[in-house]
Every structure is written in C-alpha cells, then in structure tokens.
Design an enzyme around this catalytic site. Structure first.
Site, PDB file in Angstrom:
ATOM      1  N   CYS A 250       0.957  -9.572   3.649  1.00 52.71           N
ATOM      2  CA  CYS A 250       1.015 -10.158   2.310  1.00 52.71           C
ATOM      3  C   CYS A 250       1.377  -9.091   1.283  1.00 52.71           C
ATOM      4  CB  CYS A 250      -0.331 -10.796   1.969  1.00 52.71           C
ATOM      5  SG  CYS A 250      -0.330 -11.728   0.422  1.00 52.71           S
ATOM      6  N   CYS A 251       0.730  -7.934   1.367  1.00 50.46           N
ATOM      7  CA  CYS A 251       1.055  -6.834   0.455  1.00 50.46           C
ATOM      8  C   CYS A 251       2.491  -6.375   0.638  1.00 50.46           C
ATOM      9  CB  CYS A 251       0.105  -5.664   0.689  1.00 50.46           C
ATOM     10  SG  CYS A 251      -1.580  -5.892   0.060  1.00 50.46           S
TER      11      CYS A 251
ATOM     12  N   CYS B 285      -4.777  -8.520  -6.944  1.00 45.05           N
ATOM     13  CA  CYS B 285      -4.481  -9.937  -6.760  1.00 45.05           C
ATOM     14  C   CYS B 285      -5.776 -10.747  -6.646  1.00 45.05           C
ATOM     15  CB  CYS B 285      -3.637 -10.135  -5.503  1.00 45.05           C
ATOM     16  SG  CYS B 285      -1.960  -9.462  -5.618  1.00 45.05           S
TER      17      CYS B 285
ATOM     18  N   CYS C 129      -7.904 -11.042  -3.277  1.00 44.82           N
ATOM     19  CA  CYS C 129      -8.388  -9.792  -2.679  1.00 44.82           C
ATOM     20  C   CYS C 129      -9.110  -8.890  -3.679  1.00 44.82           C
ATOM     21  CB  CYS C 129      -7.226  -9.045  -2.037  1.00 44.82           C
ATOM     22  SG  CYS C 129      -6.366 -10.001  -0.758  1.00 44.82           S
TER      23      CYS C 129
ATOM     24  N   CYS D  15      -2.566  -0.990  -0.794  1.00 50.68           N
ATOM     25  CA  CYS D  15      -1.623  -2.077  -0.565  1.00 50.68           C
ATOM     26  C   CYS D  15      -0.427  -1.653   0.279  1.00 50.68           C
ATOM     27  CB  CYS D  15      -1.142  -2.662  -1.880  1.00 50.68           C
ATOM     28  SG  CYS D  15      -0.152  -1.512  -2.878  1.00 50.68           S
TER      29      CYS D  15
END
Length: 235
Positions: free
Chosen positions: A119-120, A200, A203, A226
C-alpha cells in the site's frame, strides 16, 4: 564544495555541514545543485511546519512536494493549505497515486490491511519517485531525536541518482518546538488529541504517554517506515 582528486564530494559536503544549522543546510543544498533542481518533500504532519519555515526563510519558491495518498485525514489537507499560506510558500505540488495502479492493486481499498508495504509502495514510494524525476536533490524532515533507524541519519546522503538532505538531522526537539513559538505557527489540528505523528488514516493511532513519537504509526505491524527513506527512489 571542493572537487579535489580522491575526495568524495558527498563525504566532503557531509563533513562541512556536520554541525550546520537547518538554514545553512538548506542554503548549501541550493548551491550544490542546478537552479530549480531542489525540492522539499513534506507530509504537513505534526512537525512539518518547522522544516517548511526554514525553507521559506531561505527561499519560499522552492517546490514543496506533498503526497496526497488518498487516505489522508481532512485535517492534514486543511493544515497544508494553512501553513503554505502563512509561510508564503509559492509552489506546493500535491502528488497522487497512479489511478491505474490503484485500480489494479487496491480496488477494494483494503491493501493497507492485507499488505501495508505494498500500500505504501503504490501510494507513496512510486508517486514520489515520479515526482522527483525533474530534481537533482530533495530536502526532508527526518530528525535524529526520533530514534530507531533515524538516530544516525547523515546531513546529506546519496539517494539513487539524487542527493537527499536532512536539514533537521542536527536539531533537537527544543529547537523544532521553538520554531512554532518564534513564528506563532499553529500545530497540526490532531496534535492536541494525542496524535504525535500523523500519516494515513488506517495506519495512524494516538500515541500513549511515554511512547516513542512514532509509536502510533503502523501500530502492531512491525513496520516503522513507509519506504521512501529505506529504498533508493528511481525516477
């Protein structure tokens, strides 16, 4: 910066800036690259305004790259606009993930849960790599006093094809806090509610008393970064 034979110019610059102030480091970064080829990457998080204030003192036209991941708090987006206006920053660029990558890899918007590293990567690392394509060097807000893998960061380092400057590497918490007091800058709206570090939404959690400043990031996942500072950015 001397380019004498046998001397690594990065190592020499690091030596020259070993005890330098944030303003001195930013000014040196500007001199080290071609005009218009330096940017600052900012999250507009809980400590971001300090670095941006120093950048504005040197040159408020330095481009500011902001990663709008699609998962940011509304408070962060509002804070970005507020701080940019207060400091007179003239070139804030909001960079977003590639829609095709999101559709292919995170169509259900749950990748943060199943694979936070991936995702990062698609929401931060890859967009930043593209954004840095036109720059020779970038500034960021990491600080040694955050501890962990940041405790020994240099003032300047090689980051793939670019230079990466850490203007706040030498600064302590008191110096960073003092910028807000000296300039009357507002805090991130979420700081007063226990969020010591804001990223985000999925998280980020509140930091408890006595915890590390970044303890609320990726809590319980064994993840502390990240990826934009732990891998060379190509682009």
């Amino acid at each position: 910066m001397s380019l004498a034979a046998g001397i690594d110019p990065i190592a020499e610059l690091e030596h020259e800036l070993a005890g330098a102030s944030p303003v001195e480091i930013i000014a040196a970064a500007q001199r080290a690259v071609r005009p218009g080829k330096l940017c600052v990457v900012s999250s507009f998080g809980t400590e971001a305004a300090a670095l941006l204030a120093y950048v504005a003192e040197v040159d408020p036209t330095i481009p500011v790259v902001f990663l709008d991941t699609g998962w940011l708090f509304e408070e962060t987006l509002a804070y970005r606009d507020d701080i940019a206006g207060r400091l007179g920053l003239t070139d804030v660029r909001s960079i977003r993930p590639d829609p095709a990558a999101l559709a292919a890899q995170d169509a259900d918007k749950d990748l943060w849960f199943s694979d936070p590293d991936a995702c990062c990567r698609i929401r931060k690392v890859e967009p930043l790599a593209r954004a840095l394509g036109g720059f020779d060097a970038w500034l960021n807000g990491r600080k040694r006093y955050h501890g962990g893998g940041r405790a020994a960061i240099p003032v300047v380092e090689r980051d793939g094809a670019r230079l990466k400057f850490n203007p706040l590497a030498n600064a302590d918490r008191e110096e960073v806090e003092g910028v807000y007091e000296r300039l009357g800058l507002p805090r991130h709206p979420m700081a007063a509610n226990g969020f010591a570090s804001v990223g985000c939404m999925p998280c980020t959690s509140r930091t408890q008393s006595g915890e590390d400043i970044r303890a609320g990031r990726w809590r319980g996942q064994g993840k502390t970064e990240c990826g934009i500072h732990t891998m060379a950015l190509k682009g």
